[in-house]
Design an enzyme around this catalytic site. Structure first.
Site, mmCIF file in Angstrom:
data_model
loop_
_atom_site.group_PDB
_atom_site.id
_atom_site.type_symbol
_atom_site.label_atom_id
_atom_site.label_comp_id
_atom_site.label_asym_id
_atom_site.label_seq_id
_atom_site.Cartn_x
_atom_site.Cartn_y
_atom_site.Cartn_z
ATOM 1 N N ASP A 87 27.228 66.375 43.693
ATOM 2 C CA ASP A 87 26.713 67.669 43.250
ATOM 3 C C ASP A 87 25.309 67.573 42.671
ATOM 4 O OD1 ASP A 87 27.671 66.238 41.025
ATOM 5 O OD2 ASP A 87 29.395 67.538 40.756
ATOM 6 N N ASN A 128 38.433 70.512 32.287
ATOM 7 C CA ASN A 128 39.217 71.622 32.842
ATOM 8 C C ASN A 128 39.801 71.271 34.218
ATOM 9 O OD1 ASN A 128 37.069 71.738 34.597
ATOM 10 N ND2 ASN A 128 36.386 73.789 34.017
ATOM 11 N N HIS A 187 38.093 70.006 36.850
ATOM 12 C CA HIS A 187 37.205 70.055 38.025
ATOM 13 C C HIS A 187 36.922 68.652 38.544
ATOM 14 C CE1 HIS A 187 33.345 70.095 35.300
ATOM 15 N NE2 HIS A 187 33.553 68.880 35.723
ATOM 16 N N GLU A 225 35.415 74.198 40.372
ATOM 17 C CA GLU A 225 35.960 74.701 39.118
ATOM 18 C C GLU A 225 37.328 75.354 39.330
ATOM 19 O OE1 GLU A 225 34.558 73.771 36.459
ATOM 20 O OE2 GLU A 225 32.691 74.815 35.997
HETATM 21 C C1 F6R Z 1 29.526 64.861 38.154
HETATM 22 C C2 F6R Z 1 30.787 65.518 38.510
HETATM 23 C C3 F6R Z 1 31.725 65.993 37.453
HETATM 24 C C4 F6R Z 1 31.997 64.954 36.365
HETATM 25 C C5 F6R Z 1 32.939 65.518 35.300
HETATM 26 C C6 F6R Z 1 33.195 64.512 34.185
HETATM 27 O O1 F6R Z 1 28.827 64.486 39.313
HETATM 28 O O2 F6R Z 1 31.037 65.688 39.657
HETATM 29 O O3 F6R Z 1 32.944 66.365 38.052
HETATM 30 O O4 F6R Z 1 32.572 63.812 36.946
HETATM 31 O O5 F6R Z 1 32.377 66.664 34.751
HETATM 32 O O6 F6R Z 1 32.014 64.283 33.495
HETATM 33 P P1 F6R Z 1 31.907 63.144 32.381
HETATM 34 O O7 F6R Z 1 32.021 61.850 33.075
HETATM 35 O O8 F6R Z 1 30.526 63.348 31.792
HETATM 36 O O9 F6R Z 1 33.025 63.391 31.420
#
Ligand code: F6R
Length: 244
Positions: free
Chosen positions: A67, A136, A138, A143
């Site tokens: 992303d 959450n 994702h 989402e």
């Molecule tokens: C980032 C992504 C997100 C993160 C998720 C966890 O490229 O795709 O799904 O993996 O938000 O983020 P952290 O590791 O910062 O808790």
């Protein structure tokens, strides 16, 4: 089917690196899917260290990031392009021409999503994907909601996601409202998936992803439908899982 491996937090990057090393031994020109955020930082550090010692070789790989924020260019310190370059690409023997991240600053975002999805397809598909998980549920920026989208798309970020990411942007107004993300279909098409999570705060959502019903309200629960997913967790993140 989801496999679970539990390890000490310091061991996790070593385990993930070992898994990727084996993947690259089998297929040196593997196509990798990569995440950003806090969780993979330790993994990138380990990959950089092992490449410096000649234990792993990225010279033939192609990468696709999951992303990118809409509106941030590569010079913005919170763009995922900047993150990948600073934390990984510039330290290893990867050909930058073979690294791909959605362009969140183009005028035609829909066209960019199509281009990205096609590029993944043309590369032969992703062999090995590393994932984190949002509080959450994702994965990528898919989402929770009434429905999920299969292909790469523009995603409006939920308020809880923007709040979770204030830590990177200083204040909530600075957190982008939208991102381009690989879709759930793009993720489920990958050959092998490794999801990493650590810490108590991820325990509840990890348990829902593994033990709960498959629901669009917990996008990571869709991983239950995939053939080859391994969750690599520390004790804390694994603490609410019921036996599987
Ligand atoms: C980032 C992504 C997100 C993160 C998720 C966890 O490229 O795709 O799904 O993996 O938000 O983020 P952290 O590791 O910062 O808790």
């Amino acid at each position: 089917m989801i496999r679970v491996r539990i390890a000490n937090r310091e061991q996790i990057p070593v385990m993930v690196t070992e898994d990727l090393r084996r993947q690259l031994e089998r297929k040196p020109d593997s196509v990798l899917g990569l995440p950003t955020g806090s969780t993979p930082m330790m993994v990138y550090r380990e990959l950089v260290a092992q490449q410096a010692q000649g234990k792993i070789d990225f010279s033939h790989v192609t990468t696709f990031n999951l992303d990118e924020y809409v509106g941030l260019d590569e010079k913005h310190a919170q763009s995922y392009k900047y993150y990948m370059y600073e934390n990984f690409f510039r330290h290893v023997n990867i050909d930058l021409n073979n690294t791909h991240i959605p362009n969140g600053t183009t005028k035609n975002l829909e066209e960019e999503c199509r281009r990205y999805e096609n590029l993944i397809e043309q590369s032969g598909g992703i062999d090995w994907l590393l994932l984190g998980i949002g509080l959450n549920g994702h994965i990528g920026f898919n989402e929770p909601g009434e429905s999920l989208i299969a292909a790469t798309h523009v995603q409006k970020l939920r308020e809880e996601t923007r709040t979770a990411n204030v830590r990177f942007f200083g204040s909530s107004q600075n957190v982008p409202t939208h991102a381009i993300t690989m879709g759930m279909g793009s993720i489920l098409k990958v050959m092998k998936i490794v999801l990493v999570a650590f810490g108590k705060e991820k325990a509840e959502i990890v348990a829902k992803a593994i033990n709960g019903p498959v629901t669009t309200w917990v996008p990571a629960s869709f991983l239950q439908l995939h053939r080859d997913v391994t969750f690599v967790l520390d004790q804390e993140a694994a603490s609410e899982i019921k036996s599987i």
